[in-house]
Write a protein that holds these residues in place. Structure first.
Motif, mmCIF file in Angstrom:
data_model
loop_
_atom_site.group_PDB
_atom_site.id
_atom_site.type_symbol
_atom_site.label_atom_id
_atom_site.label_comp_id
_atom_site.label_asym_id
_atom_site.label_seq_id
_atom_site.Cartn_x
_atom_site.Cartn_y
_atom_site.Cartn_z
ATOM 1 N N PHE A 112 -1.503 44.623 -43.107
ATOM 2 C CA PHE A 112 -2.323 44.743 -43.974
ATOM 3 C C PHE A 112 -3.120 46.013 -43.764
ATOM 4 N N TYR A 154 3.329 40.465 -50.836
ATOM 5 C CA TYR A 154 2.315 41.263 -50.070
ATOM 6 C C TYR A 154 1.277 42.079 -50.745
ATOM 7 N N TYR A 204 -2.494 41.388 -50.155
ATOM 8 C CA TYR A 204 -3.536 42.434 -49.663
ATOM 9 C C TYR A 204 -4.554 42.475 -50.527
#
Length: 495
Positions: free
Chosen positions: A376, A470, A474
């Motif tokens: 990230f 993700y 994030y």
């Protein structure tokens, strides 16, 4: 006929050496461990004498293995901008202060209060951050005045090794640039910033380009290393710059993700571009630049976790446990700011955070969440590049120790949504330092000849379903920092 060259790298965790010839053959590699000390929260120090001792160990090992080889030149790379202070006799006065050391937060605020942020960015190429040398010197004047009264030379990590090899005190241009004390456009030290840092101009030696010949191995250094007296030594390079070049980043749009103790992401430009969220570096190739993101702690968090919570467990076992966990770690998210953070938030008071823990989470969940958190952090940099109008359009390479982990590199590809090329047995910065030495003595005719040493091991394609997961995680990752930012100073030693 082949010419033989030696590359050295002074890294956070190890001193490394590589012996190679100009035809693309690596004859030998050696390493010796470096010790990172953190005597107080946010501090990061090493012993320069250990680096020099390790240089002796790795060089003697190589010259013993290959007594028939005549080394034509030496190049050194290293952590930047580490701060090394020497006295009049050329001896280290205290441990180095590393580039990710976060102690001078009050001095950082002082610098910011005395300067204009836009002006500083235009003059030096970077904002005032925990990486800047000026606040660290000012901190030392406040807390260790007796130390500062003994200073004769201010050097970086690889500049110190060059001094030990040649007896000449000088600085390579990327240390100068990343110090925050150097005027990028005038190509000289900035007197106003030196005054704020309480630094003397004579402490700082001449600034050289990487392939400049800066001296020759002295008789004393030859006895320590086993190298021949009189061997040419070039100025060398910042480790991340040397590593990026030796990974094949030669053209605008090329991108490198380094899965090391600290996490680096580098993007090649053919023009100067500065942004307060990123560092700017000179590329080894004249006329090119590198936009550089550097996270204070990446692989070092993995090492910390294993040492504290999984002693004796192999990294492959931890990978296996984490691979059994679905992307997103069942709601567990970690902020990886264990040493504060450099790019892109530049917050030395930021701290690590575990969010969403439940009794159902296992060691595998936590380990996977650490890998995801680091990725990230890389994605945050990619977001900044896109805001500046840049999109990776060439090679996207992944290197360093983490690239050996199938899981870590897959998570990196999934989070970034990019196809990654993995380099086979990439030696990293020491290879770049070796090549710079060859350019310095004319053993290579052009920078493109680095391709002789680059072999692609495989391709990592992103999983589109995981990338969607993700993207959602994030967004929460970013919110967690913003929500907790006002709270970090409450748990930070503000001495």
């Amino acid at each position: 006929m082949a010419t033989y060259l030696l590359g050295l790298d002074i890294g956070t965790t190890a001193t490394k050496a590589i012996l190679a010839d100009t035809e693309g053959h690596i004859l030998a590699e050696q390493s010796a461990p470096n010790t990172l000390d953190s005597p107080q929260p946010g501090w990061a120090e090493e012993n320069p004498a250990e680096w020099w001792e390790n240089v002796g160990i790795v060089c003697r090992a190589i010259t013993t293995l290959h007594p028939e080889v005549k080394i034509a030149a030496v190049g050194v790379s290293g952590m930047v901008p580490a701060l090394v202070l020497l006295d009049e006799a050329g001896q280290p006065i205290r441990p180095s202060i590393q580039q990710n050391d976060a102690r001078p937060h009050r001095e950082i605020e002082f610098f910011r209060s005395q300067t204009n942020a836009e002006d500083i960015l235009a003059r030096t190429g970077s904002p005032v951050t925990q990486q800047s040398i000026g606040p660290k010197l000012r901190w030392l004047w406040k807390h260790e005045p007796e130390t500062m009264r003994r200073v004769r030379y201010v050097l970086g990590s690889y500049d110190f090794i060059n001094f030990c090899l040649t007896g000449n005190a000088c600085l390579e241009r990327n240390w100068a640039l990343e110090s925050g004390l150097y005027d990028l456009r005038r190509q000289e030290w900035d007197d106003d910033l030196l005054r704020l840092a309480q630094a003397e101009r004579e402490w700082l030696g001449p600034v050289h380009s990487p392939s400049d010949l800066i001296g020759h191995v002295t008789a004393e250094a030859a006895r320590h290393t086993g190298l021949q007296p009189g061997t040419p030594v070039v100025a060398g390079s910042a480790d991340h710059v040397a590593s990026a070049f030796s990974a094949g980043l030669k053209a605008p749009g090329d991108l490198l993700v380094k899965l090391g103790g600290a996490g680096d992401i580098l993007f090649v430009l053919d023009r100067l571009c500065t942004d307060p969220r990123l560092f700017i570096d000179y590329h080894l190739i004249p006329g090119q630049y590198l936009l550089n993101g550097c996270m204070a702690a990446s692989g070092s968090i993995i090492k910390w976790f294993r040492g504290q919570f999984a002693p004796g467990t192999s990294y492959s076992q931890l990978d296996a446990e984490a691979e059994a966990v679905a992307p997103g770690s069942d709601g567990l998210i970690i902020l990886p700011y264990f040493l504060g953070e450099k790019t892109p938030i530049f917050d030395p008071l930021a701290r690590g955070l575990f969010f969403g823990l439940t009794l159902s989470h296992t060691r595998g969940h936590i380990f996977r969440a650490i890998l995801e958190a680091i990725s990230f952090g890389f994605y945050h940099h990619l977001e900044v590049l896109r805001e500046l109008g840049y999109e990776p359009g060439g090679r996207v390479m992944v290197t360093n120790g983490g690239a050996h982990s199938h899981l870590w590199r897959q998570i990196t590809a999934d989070v970034l949504g990019l196809r990654l090329q993995v380099i086979e047995r990439h030696p990293g910065s020491s290879l770049g330092a070796m090549f710079v030495a060859g350019m310095g003595i004319g053993a290579f005719g052009e920078w493109a000849q680095i391709e002789r040493f680059i072999h692609i091991e495989g391709i990592v394609d992103p999983n589109p379903d995981a990338h969607v997961v993700y993207q959602d995680r994030y967004s929460l990752y970013r919110q967690l920092y913003e929500v907790n930012r006002p709270l970090f100073p409450l748990v930070t030693n503000t001495a």
